[in-house]
Design a protein around this motif. Structure first.
Motif, PDB file in Angstrom:
ATOM      1  N   GLU A 209       0.832  -1.205   0.000  1.00 22.24           N
ATOM      2  CA  GLU A 209       0.000   0.000   0.000  1.00 22.24           C
ATOM      3  C   GLU A 209       0.866   1.255   0.000  1.00 22.24           C
ATOM      4  OE1 GLU A 209      -4.085   1.031   2.244  1.00 22.24           O
ATOM      5  OE2 GLU A 209      -2.310   1.199   3.513  1.00 22.24           O
ATOM      6  N   VAL A 210       1.950   1.233   0.775  1.00 23.78           N
ATOM      7  CA  VAL A 210       2.847   2.397   0.804  1.00 23.78           C
ATOM      8  C   VAL A 210       3.365   2.661  -0.611  1.00 23.78           C
ATOM      9  CG1 VAL A 210       5.055   3.297   1.663  1.00 23.78           C
ATOM     10  CG2 VAL A 210       3.515   2.081   3.230  1.00 23.78           C
ATOM     11  N   LYS A 211       3.799   1.591  -1.288  1.00 22.96           N
ATOM     12  CA  LYS A 211       4.336   1.759  -2.650  1.00 22.96           C
ATOM     13  C   LYS A 211       3.282   2.358  -3.580  1.00 22.96           C
ATOM     14  CE  LYS A 211       7.453  -2.153  -2.532  1.00 22.96           C
ATOM     15  NZ  LYS A 211       7.471  -3.567  -2.909  1.00 22.96           N
ATOM     16  N   GLU A 212       2.042   1.856  -3.421  1.00 23.06           N
ATOM     17  CA  GLU A 212       0.954   2.361  -4.279  1.00 23.06           C
ATOM     18  C   GLU A 212       0.664   3.830  -4.039  1.00 23.06           C
ATOM     19  OE1 GLU A 212      -2.648   0.147  -3.520  1.00 23.06           O
ATOM     20  OE2 GLU A 212      -1.562  -1.686  -4.088  1.00 23.06           O
ATOM     21  N   LYS A 213       0.795   4.237  -2.788  1.00 20.90           N
ATOM     22  CA  LYS A 213       0.388   5.609  -2.438  1.00 20.90           C
ATOM     23  C   LYS A 213       1.448   6.655  -2.760  1.00 20.90           C
ATOM     24  CE  LYS A 213      -3.640   4.628  -0.949  1.00 20.90           C
ATOM     25  NZ  LYS A 213      -4.475   4.891   0.208  1.00 20.90           N
ATOM     26  N   VAL A 214       2.661   6.206  -3.010  1.00 21.81           N
ATOM     27  CA  VAL A 214       3.719   7.159  -3.327  1.00 21.81           C
ATOM     28  C   VAL A 214       3.790   7.336  -4.835  1.00 21.81           C
ATOM     29  CG1 VAL A 214       6.226   7.525  -3.287  1.00 21.81           C
ATOM     30  CG2 VAL A 214       5.050   6.706  -1.234  1.00 21.81           C
ATOM     31  N   GLY A 215       3.709   8.584  -5.278  1.00 20.93           N
ATOM     32  CA  GLY A 215       3.730   8.833  -6.727  1.00 20.93           C
ATOM     33  C   GLY A 215       4.490  10.103  -7.050  1.00 20.93           C
ATOM     34  N   LYS A 216       4.273  10.613  -8.246  1.00 21.06           N
ATOM     35  CA  LYS A 216       5.075  11.762  -8.701  1.00 21.06           C
ATOM     36  C   LYS A 216       4.794  13.036  -7.903  1.00 21.06           C
ATOM     37  CE  LYS A 216       2.141  13.413 -12.519  1.00 21.06           C
ATOM     38  NZ  LYS A 216       1.178  13.919 -11.581  1.00 21.06           N
ATOM     39  N   ASP A 217       3.616  13.115  -7.267  1.00 20.40           N
ATOM     40  CA  ASP A 217       3.311  14.335  -6.503  1.00 20.40           C
ATOM     41  C   ASP A 217       3.695  14.226  -5.032  1.00 20.40           C
ATOM     42  OD1 ASP A 217       2.297  15.665  -8.704  1.00 20.40           O
ATOM     43  OD2 ASP A 217       0.320  14.713  -8.479  1.00 20.40           O
ATOM     44  N   THR A 218       4.189  13.060  -4.624  1.00 17.54           N
ATOM     45  CA  THR A 218       4.524  12.904  -3.196  1.00 17.54           C
ATOM     46  C   THR A 218       5.743  13.749  -2.858  1.00 17.54           C
ATOM     47  OG1 THR A 218       3.796  10.610  -3.402  1.00 17.54           O
ATOM     48  CG2 THR A 218       4.936  11.220  -1.362  1.00 17.54           C
ATOM     49  N   ARG A 219       5.582  14.592  -1.851  1.00 20.34           N
ATOM     50  CA  ARG A 219       6.703  15.436  -1.437  1.00 20.34           C
ATOM     51  C   ARG A 219       7.354  14.875  -0.172  1.00 20.34           C
ATOM     52  NH1 ARG A 219      10.994  18.654  -1.590  1.00 20.34           N
ATOM     53  NH2 ARG A 219      10.842  20.580  -0.425  1.00 20.34           N
ATOM     54  N   ALA A 220       6.523  14.228   0.679  1.00 19.33           N
ATOM     55  CA  ALA A 220       7.075  13.782   1.958  1.00 19.33           C
ATOM     56  C   ALA A 220       6.260  12.633   2.515  1.00 19.33           C
ATOM     57  CB  ALA A 220       7.046  14.938   2.950  1.00 19.33           C
ATOM     58  N   LEU A 221       6.889  11.863   3.389  1.00 20.90           N
ATOM     59  CA  LEU A 221       6.104  10.947   4.217  1.00 20.90           C
ATOM     60  C   LEU A 221       6.391  11.244   5.664  1.00 20.90           C
ATOM     61  CD1 LEU A 221       8.113   8.496   5.235  1.00 20.90           C
ATOM     62  CD2 LEU A 221       7.661   7.600   2.982  1.00 20.90           C
ATOM     63  N   LEU A 222       5.392  10.974   6.496  1.00 23.59           N
ATOM     64  CA  LEU A 222       5.500  11.330   7.908  1.00 23.59           C
ATOM     65  C   LEU A 222       5.508  10.053   8.744  1.00 23.59           C
ATOM     66  CD1 LEU A 222       3.299  14.132   9.486  1.00 23.59           C
ATOM     67  CD2 LEU A 222       4.278  12.297  10.800  1.00 23.59           C
ATOM     68  N   VAL A 223       6.549   9.909   9.520  1.00 26.52           N
ATOM     69  CA  VAL A 223       6.673   8.696  10.351  1.00 26.52           C
ATOM     70  C   VAL A 223       6.663   9.087  11.820  1.00 26.52           C
ATOM     71  CG1 VAL A 223       8.134   6.728  10.911  1.00 26.52           C
ATOM     72  CG2 VAL A 223       8.092   7.598   8.581  1.00 26.52           C
ATOM     73  N   ASN A 224       5.807   8.441  12.571  1.00 25.15           N
ATOM     74  CA  ASN A 224       5.729   8.696  14.017  1.00 25.15           C
ATOM     75  C   ASN A 224       6.076   7.388  14.726  1.00 25.15           C
ATOM     76  OD1 ASN A 224       2.817   8.887  16.185  1.00 25.15           O
ATOM     77  ND2 ASN A 224       4.875   9.581  16.636  1.00 25.15           N
ATOM     78  N   THR A 225       7.269   7.386  15.335  1.00 19.74           N
ATOM     79  CA  THR A 225       7.689   6.181  16.061  1.00 19.74           C
ATOM     80  C   THR A 225       8.314   6.552  17.384  1.00 19.74           C
ATOM     81  OG1 THR A 225       9.003   4.131  15.971  1.00 19.74           O
ATOM     82  CG2 THR A 225       9.953   6.019  14.837  1.00 19.74           C
ATOM     83  N   PRO A 226       7.942   5.913  18.496  1.00 18.86           N
ATOM     84  CA  PRO A 226       6.782   5.063  18.709  1.00 18.86           C
ATOM     85  C   PRO A 226       5.491   5.772  18.293  1.00 18.86           C
ATOM     86  CG  PRO A 226       8.208   5.043  20.642  1.00 18.86           C
ATOM     87  CD  PRO A 226       8.743   6.081  19.725  1.00 18.86           C
ATOM     88  N   HIS A 227       4.559   4.965  17.837  1.00 23.09           N
ATOM     89  CA  HIS A 227       3.398   5.498  17.142  1.00 23.09           C
ATOM     90  C   HIS A 227       2.184   5.718  18.048  1.00 23.09           C
ATOM     91  CE1 HIS A 227      -0.164   4.908  14.404  1.00 23.09           C
ATOM     92  NE2 HIS A 227       0.497   5.863  13.767  1.00 23.09           N
ATOM     93  N   ASN A 228       1.624   6.892  17.925  1.00 26.02           N
ATOM     94  CA  ASN A 228       0.367   7.243  18.571  1.00 26.02           C
ATOM     95  C   ASN A 228      -0.707   7.127  17.497  1.00 26.02           C
ATOM     96  OD1 ASN A 228      -1.779   8.539  19.839  1.00 26.02           O
ATOM     97  ND2 ASN A 228      -0.880  10.594  19.741  1.00 26.02           N
ATOM     98  N   PRO A 229      -1.756   6.301  17.648  1.00 26.01           N
ATOM     99  CA  PRO A 229      -2.181   5.622  18.857  1.00 26.01           C
ATOM    100  C   PRO A 229      -1.928   4.107  18.916  1.00 26.01           C
ATOM    101  CG  PRO A 229      -4.026   5.733  17.368  1.00 26.01           C
ATOM    102  CD  PRO A 229      -2.828   6.299  16.630  1.00 26.01           C
ATOM    103  N   THR A 230      -1.313   3.480  17.887  1.00 28.80           N
ATOM    104  CA  THR A 230      -1.230   2.002  17.957  1.00 28.80           C
ATOM    105  C   THR A 230      -0.152   1.520  18.926  1.00 28.80           C
ATOM    106  OG1 THR A 230       0.415   1.813  16.188  1.00 28.80           O
ATOM    107  CG2 THR A 230      -1.906   1.712  15.509  1.00 28.80           C
ATOM    108  N   GLY A 231       0.861   2.344  19.174  1.00 26.33           N
ATOM    109  CA  GLY A 231       1.983   1.911  20.003  1.00 26.33           C
ATOM    110  C   GLY A 231       3.058   1.195  19.207  1.00 26.33           C
ATOM    111  N   LYS A 232       2.924   1.186  17.872  1.00 28.49           N
ATOM    112  CA  LYS A 232       3.936   0.512  17.056  1.00 28.49           C
ATOM    113  C   LYS A 232       5.295   1.187  17.202  1.00 28.49           C
ATOM    114  CE  LYS A 232       5.272  -0.336  12.235  1.00 28.49           C
ATOM    115  NZ  LYS A 232       5.753  -1.702  12.424  1.00 28.49           N
TER     116      LYS A 232
END
Ligand code: GLN
Length: 376
Positions: A149-172
């Motif tokens: 899904e990540v690969k599918e969602k990234v395309g020519k208009d993608t400027r950035a991705l946002l990563v939150n780790t440890p993750h709120n709210p799953t705790g991942k």
């Protein structure tokens, strides 16, 4: 009244609304993530002495030099990233401002920003206020990302991705492998990474790895952190953003004209945070670990299905057995049982209606009382 396009369609934060409801109904507040772990007295003394000593006026806009220097050392030692405090670190009013300033400084109309959902509520308004377009990829309740899904969602208009780790709210807690995958995505597609590492010291399983420390990432990453959660000073509003000079120039323009600087005496108090011994972190973690066990075991005895987090201090629970959606369930809990939680849908663009989030950062006696109320 006509609303500016910038805020059209953005609703008030549900997390903060739940705190207001908790107050209204005199409920135990397990909604907004405020920490109950006692603030270390060195920080309190330092902030009080700063006020008494007349450190009450603006600091340099980018933040007190000593604090930036200390953050630089911490980023080096703990996060394994090298930033020049003079040009590459800025102290902000909490990490919420850091997120907003970063988006406004770097995102242009038409730019897409990939956000993992469930997400911390502030991310989406920050992207849309910057006239960007949020895109979403889902982290499962058992804390896995979906690489296809990540690969599918990234395309020519993608400027950035946002990563939150440890993750709120799953705790991942993002693994080295997850981050390596995201590094490849960023490098191959020439996109930026924005990280929110607010809970970096709250890890029960796994280890904290900063995306900027991976090969090829320093030059394209903005690393965001803050003092609120780990040092129990959410009201002081001290956070930071760190990025290579060229990126930081734009972020600093936004900071300069929005908040001018973070509160000076609290910046002074925060300097002491970075002198605390390792035992401080160990004790804090032991404290939250007990809360995690208590809430997990108690919720398991109800019709809810809780997911145990690897980090941070939130727990999602499935409520599909109750025949109510998340909004009804949260409303019922706060009015009838006296416990405030956050409805799951506030963490999703679509979905989350069968989830609520419990925050377990409260003292044991209060958590026990809350769990009793939820059970009965
Ligand atoms: N991060 C906290 C939460 O998710 C809230 C922070 C805030 O309201 N600024 O509950």
């Amino acid at each position: 009244m006509k609303e500016a396009y910038r805020v059209k369609g953005i609703s008030e934060s549900v997390i903060r609304e739940m705190t207001r409801k908790a107050k209204k109904y005199d409920a135990i507040n397990l909604s907004q993530g405020y920490p109950d772990y006692p603030t270390h007295e060195d920080l309190l003394d330092e902030a009080k002495s700063a006020i008494d000593a007349g450190i009450n006026q603006y600091s340099i806009t980018w933040g007190k030099e000593e604090l930036r220097k200390k953050i630089g050392e911490k980023l080096n030692d703990f996060n394994d990233i090298d930033y020049d405090p003079k040009f590459e670190i800025t102290i902000t009013c909490g990490s919420s401002e850091a997120i907003m300033a970063t988006m406004l400084g770097l995102i242009e109309p038409g730019d897409e920003v990939l956000i993992f959902q469930p997400f911390y509520e502030n991310y989406v308004p920050a992207v849309s206020m910057a006239s960007g377009t949020p895109k979403f990829s889902t982290i499962s309740i058992d804390q896995k990302i979906d690489r296809e899904e990540v690969k599918e969602k990234v395309g020519k208009d993608t400027r950035a991705l946002l990563v939150n780790t440890p993750h709120n709210p799953t705790g991942k807690v993002f693994t080295k492998d997850d981050l390596g995958f995201l590094r490849d995505i960023c490098v191959d597609n020439d996109i930026l990474a924005l990280t929110d590492e607010m809970y970096e010291r709250m890890i029960y399983e796994g280890e904290h790895i900063s995306l900027a420390s991976l090969d090829g990432m320093w030059e394209r990453t903005v690393t965001i952190g803050g003092f609120s959660k780990v040092y129990s000073i959410t009201g002081w509003r001290v956070g930071y953003t760190a990025a290579p000079k060229e990126l930081m120039k734009s972020i600093r323009k936004v900071h300069d004209y929005t908040t001018v600087c973070a509160p000076t005496p609290f910046q002074q108090g925060s300097i002491k945070a970075l002198d605390l011994p390792e035992s401080y972190y160990k004790n804090m973690l032991d404290y939250y670990k007990k809360g995690r066990e208590l809430v997990y075991e108690s919720l398991k005895k109800t019709e809810m299905v809780p997911s145990k987090p690897e980090g941070a201090y939130y727990m999602l629970a499935d409520i599909s057995q109750y025949g109510m959606d998340d909004l009804k369930f949260a409303d019922h809990l706060v009015r009838k049982k006296g416990v405030a939680v956050v409805p799951g849908s506030s963490f999703y663009r679509e979905g989350g209606k069968d989830l609520v989030r419990f925050c377990f950062s409260q003292e044991m006696a209060l958590l026990e009382e809350a769990m009793d109320r939820v059970k009965n």
